[in-house]
Write an enzyme that holds these catalytic residues in place. Structure first.
Site, PDB file in Angstrom:
ATOM      1  N   HIS A  28      44.169  46.939  47.611  1.00  0.00           N
ATOM      2  CA  HIS A  28      43.400  46.763  48.749  1.00  0.00           C
ATOM      3  C   HIS A  28      42.323  45.554  48.485  1.00  0.00           C
ATOM      4  O   HIS A  28      41.980  44.637  49.164  1.00  0.00           O
ATOM      5  CB  HIS A  28      42.446  47.963  48.980  1.00  0.00           C
ATOM      6  CG  HIS A  28      41.122  48.171  50.184  1.00  0.00           C
ATOM      7  ND1 HIS A  28      41.193  48.757  51.052  1.00  0.00           N
ATOM      8  CD2 HIS A  28      40.095  47.372  50.045  1.00  0.00           C
ATOM      9  CE1 HIS A  28      40.242  48.307  51.809  1.00  0.00           C
ATOM     10  NE2 HIS A  28      39.388  47.976  51.248  1.00  0.00           N
ATOM     11  N   GLU A  29      41.638  45.610  47.035  1.00  0.00           N
ATOM     12  CA  GLU A  29      40.621  44.624  46.890  1.00  0.00           C
ATOM     13  C   GLU A  29      41.397  43.159  46.855  1.00  0.00           C
ATOM     14  O   GLU A  29      40.804  42.192  46.957  1.00  0.00           O
ATOM     15  CB  GLU A  29      39.828  44.784  45.437  1.00  0.00           C
ATOM     16  CG  GLU A  29      38.953  46.247  45.729  1.00  0.00           C
ATOM     17  CD  GLU A  29      38.135  46.187  46.832  1.00  0.00           C
ATOM     18  OE1 GLU A  29      37.690  45.041  47.151  1.00  0.00           O
ATOM     19  OE2 GLU A  29      37.767  47.069  47.613  1.00  0.00           O
ATOM     20  N   HIS A  53      41.684  41.404  49.899  1.00  0.00           N
ATOM     21  CA  HIS A  53      40.414  40.721  50.320  1.00  0.00           C
ATOM     22  C   HIS A  53      40.374  39.174  49.683  1.00  0.00           C
ATOM     23  O   HIS A  53      39.956  38.259  50.341  1.00  0.00           O
ATOM     24  CB  HIS A  53      39.246  41.383  49.925  1.00  0.00           C
ATOM     25  CG  HIS A  53      38.652  42.622  50.898  1.00  0.00           C
ATOM     26  ND1 HIS A  53      38.526  42.454  52.147  1.00  0.00           N
ATOM     27  CD2 HIS A  53      38.208  44.006  50.748  1.00  0.00           C
ATOM     28  CE1 HIS A  53      38.238  43.360  52.799  1.00  0.00           C
ATOM     29  NE2 HIS A  53      38.102  44.464  51.745  1.00  0.00           N
ATOM     30  N   HIS A  83      42.644  36.965  51.275  1.00  0.00           N
ATOM     31  CA  HIS A  83      41.852  36.383  52.554  1.00  0.00           C
ATOM     32  C   HIS A  83      41.054  35.181  52.207  1.00  0.00           C
ATOM     33  O   HIS A  83      41.114  34.280  52.891  1.00  0.00           O
ATOM     34  CB  HIS A  83      41.170  37.495  53.129  1.00  0.00           C
ATOM     35  CG  HIS A  83      40.873  37.254  54.710  1.00  0.00           C
ATOM     36  ND1 HIS A  83      40.104  38.346  55.294  1.00  0.00           N
ATOM     37  CD2 HIS A  83      41.298  36.304  55.635  1.00  0.00           C
ATOM     38  CE1 HIS A  83      40.168  37.795  56.548  1.00  0.00           C
ATOM     39  NE2 HIS A  83      40.752  36.806  56.841  1.00  0.00           N
TER      40      HIS A  83
END
Length: 704
Positions: A493-494, A497, A500
């Site tokens: 998940h991290e 980020h 991105h």
């Protein structure tokens, strides 16, 4: 160097970023930034251009923003009395300055004057997007307010910064203040060996027990708390640990109750000053949801559709516990995770601890990197690191075999560093990773960025720099850090980020990477979690730490069968948190007097289970809402909103191949590279060829 926090260096000199440098460096940054802003505001209207107005404004705050980001980062990962004092001394000045930038009448006059020029009216693409976003930033920040209201807005912003900083400190301090020492191993029946060993080593580190006469230390850090609540047979110890978690941010000098109430009042007044009915309407106006009412409808629609599954899930746990113990009736809060895990084992013959040996952190990292390399056409390269003790000056070097470049300095010995290289050899960026808990570090997991780069005018690329932090299970003396599957999902998940940010190709920095609508920002992170369930992806990294064998088919089949176990309860918990957030901020006056817990129970009575012992609300330790002036406040719904987007977007990978590089590159080019250069609705449609399918989330969760 004279001002290390302001140094425009890609390789950050962490050992020079000392607390006594914060005040002079930030003071110098404030002065320099003000001079730049004054120069922009003083320009003659006839000479205004995109470069000397909008780009100049972009660049004016860059050094100060980077410096304060470093201060805030250190406050989160290496908190100390000296650092906290220096941070809090400068926080009011930073807040006041930031507010005044957007309330500066001369600057606003210049920005508006430029927007009326022929050049501005002819802007297209990302340049027009910057103009539109800048104008909205000023309006949303109160630039059109009369002077008396501007002054009041400054005061409110300053108060918000101080309140939320104190809230965060109270959570950290009360978390660290709690410990439980167990002196008999017989009391730890049911606890996995990995958790027992971690607790024993933690006790030794705190000088509790010896190798010959061990003791076991438990804390409110997640890797310590979760195994106790899930596996420990001793009901009384689980109760003690649960009670400890409920006291975070609740007792004595650490009580956050008044801070919450004051924060709600301040946010409401701020929203009204800017012309909005409430804080949710203010913060969602430029997000996909557009207003608080649409958020409320989104939450309530899901609530109605999962309510029966939610009730059924808890009834099933109740019945299972009664069958096993002969004791009927509602569960206690400290029993839920324990009996839920027992039920899952009974239904699927799956013990989550069976998976842990297949998720050693080194292999998880290696697999994560290989997956992203294949999907997005990049290469992730580790760098050697060095740590300089700020007290002694002693240096430790951690060398990566085959990497003879100068080691990168880090802020803690455990921190690692990687570079991201594009397929054509361009260095797109780099990132730090800090995986494990310590008392000087705030809880949870997060991503942030230190530098935003992008394409340069000469055709080269200015690399990005980011970080990811977590509080994952630590290694022991004879075993690597063995992750739970949930921790693996958190890492993916991290990293989503981070991608991105690091893969952004937008030429305007403020429109790059994660600087997108808050209810869109979780799409790149949450979609990455899907690869933690796919066999083809798991085979790349889910390997036994001793034998190297992949997860056996039988165990994998159990894992997939149990994926949607208690999905109704899990979904409703997220909806309850979103409802709590929204109602607090839509109706703050309802919570200013009376017992806060009773008031919230009434709000959430159809969203929560009726435990035998009524727990206090999570609100006093709910950092998402109250540890920064905005953060996820009035925005916690974003997780479910973006989860609906990710569930839908991942169907394209499932159709075309979960390791399909062409699909991965399409996601990179349509989503990851584009930042906020275009509206999120358009970016999603560019990737999927259609608008989002709202049913995708419920289908994936098995709730339709």
């Amino acid at each position: 160097m004279d001002h290390p926090f302001l140094a425009d260096l890609f390789e950050i000199p962490w050992s020079q970023l000392m607390p006594d440098r914060i005040e002079p460096d930030i003071s110098a940054g404030l002065e320099n930034t003000q001079q730049c802003i004054d120069a922009i505001a003083a320009q003659d209207a006839s000479s205004l251009t995109f470069e000397n107005t909008l780009l100049a404004f972009e660049e004016a705050n860059e050094d100060l923003s980077r410096a304060w980001n470093l201060v805030s980062h250190l406050d989160g990962v290496n908190n100390s009395p000296a650092l906290r004092e220096a941070h809090n001394k400068m926080l009011p000045r930073i807040t006041e300055f930031t507010s005044r930038v957007y309330l500066n009448p001369a600057l606003w006059k210049t920005i508006k004057a430029y927007s009326q020029t022929d050049e501005a009216k002819g802007l297209t693409g990302v340049r027009k997007r910057l103009l539109d976003e800048t104008l909205e930033d000023f309006k949303e920040s109160g630039a059109d307010l009369p002077d008396d209201k501007k002054k009041r807005l400054e005061e409110l912003n300053s108060e918000l910064a101080e309140l939320t900083q104190k809230y965060s400190e109270n959570v950290l301090d009360s978390t660290n203040a709690w410990e439980l020492i167990i002196d008999a191993e017989s009391k730890l029946a049911g606890l996995p060996d990995s958790a027992k060993e971690a607790a024993r080593l933690d006790a030794l580190a705190k000088e509790h027990g010896t190798e010959e006469n061990p003791k076991w230390r438990f804390t409110q850090q997640y890797p310590s708390l979760l195994p106790v609540m899930t596996y420990l047979d001793d009901d009384d110890i689980r109760k003690q640990v649960w009670e400890g978690s409920t006291r975070i941010g609740l007792e004595g000098d650490h009580d956050n109750t008044d801070i919450i109430r004051k924060t709600l009042v301040v946010r409401q007044e701020k929203a009204e000053l800017i012309g909005k009915a409430n804080f949710p309407d203010l913060v969602t106006a430029r997000r996909m949801a557009k207003n608080g009412q649409r958020v409320n409808e989104f939450i309530e629609d899901l609530h109605v559709r999962v309510k029966d599954a939610f009730k059924s899930d808890f009834q099933e746990i109740e019945a299972f516990k009664a069958e096993q113990t002969g004791k009927e009736g509602p569960l206690e809060p400290w029993e839920t995770a324990y009996w839920s895990e027992k039920l899952r084992r009974s239904k699927y013959d799956l013990d989550a601890e069976e998976l842990r040996p297949y998720f050693p952190l080194p292999k998880v990292k290696k697999g994560l990197f290989e997956i992203t390399e294949r999907l997005f056409g990049i290469k992730i390269v580790p760098r050697s690191t060095r740590y300089v003790d700020p007290e002694t000056g002693k240096e430790q070097t951690f060398t990566i075999d085959g990497n003879d470049e100068t080691p990168i300095e880090v802020w803690h010995p455990e921190v690692v560093f990687f570079e991201i290289i594009d397929g054509d050899g361009t260095m797109l960026g780099a990132f730090y990773a800090d995986w494990h808990p310590r008392e000087s570090k705030r809880s949870g997991a997060w991503m942030n960025h230190f530098r935003t780069g992008g394409p340069r005018a000469d055709g080269t690329f200015d690399p990005h720099l980011g970080l990811m932090c977590g509080n994952m299970t630590k290694p022991t003396k004879d075993k690597p850090a063995l992750m739970t599957h949930e921790e693996v999902e958190t890492i993916f998940h991290e990293f989503g980020h981070l991608l991105h940010h690091l893969l952004g190709r937008v030429e305007i920095k403020s429109l790059n990477g994660v600087n997108v609508a808050w209810d869109f920002v979780e799409l790149p992170s949450q979609i990455m979690e899907n690869w933690c369930w796919e066999r083809e992806a798991l085979n790349l990294f889910a390997r036994h730490y001793e034998s190297g064998e992949a997860i056996p088919d039988e165990l994998y089949d159990k894992m997939i069968a149990a994926r949607n176990f208690q999905a109704g309860a899990g979904t409703m918990r997220q909806l309850a948190l979103a409802k709590l957030d929204l109602d607090l901020h839509q109706h703050p006056a309802s919570y200013t007097e009376g017992d806060l817990d009773s008031l919230l129970r009434k709000t959430l009575e159809d969203y929560t289970y009726n435990f035998n012992t009524t727990p206090p609300s999570i609100v006093r330790r709910f950092g998402h809402l109250f540890s920064s002036p905005t953060g996820y406040a009035a925005g916690y719904y974003s997780y479910k909103w973006a989860e609906a987007l990710d569930a839908d977007a991942f169907t394209r990978f499932q159709k075309e191949g979960v390791m399909n590089g062409e699909t991965g590159m399409a996601f990179r080019q349509c989503i990851l590279e584009k930042g906020n250069s275009e509206p999120p609705e358009k970016l999603f449609k560019d990737f999927m060829g259609r608008d989002p399918d709202p049913e995708a989330l419920l289908r994936r969760a098995g709730l339709v």
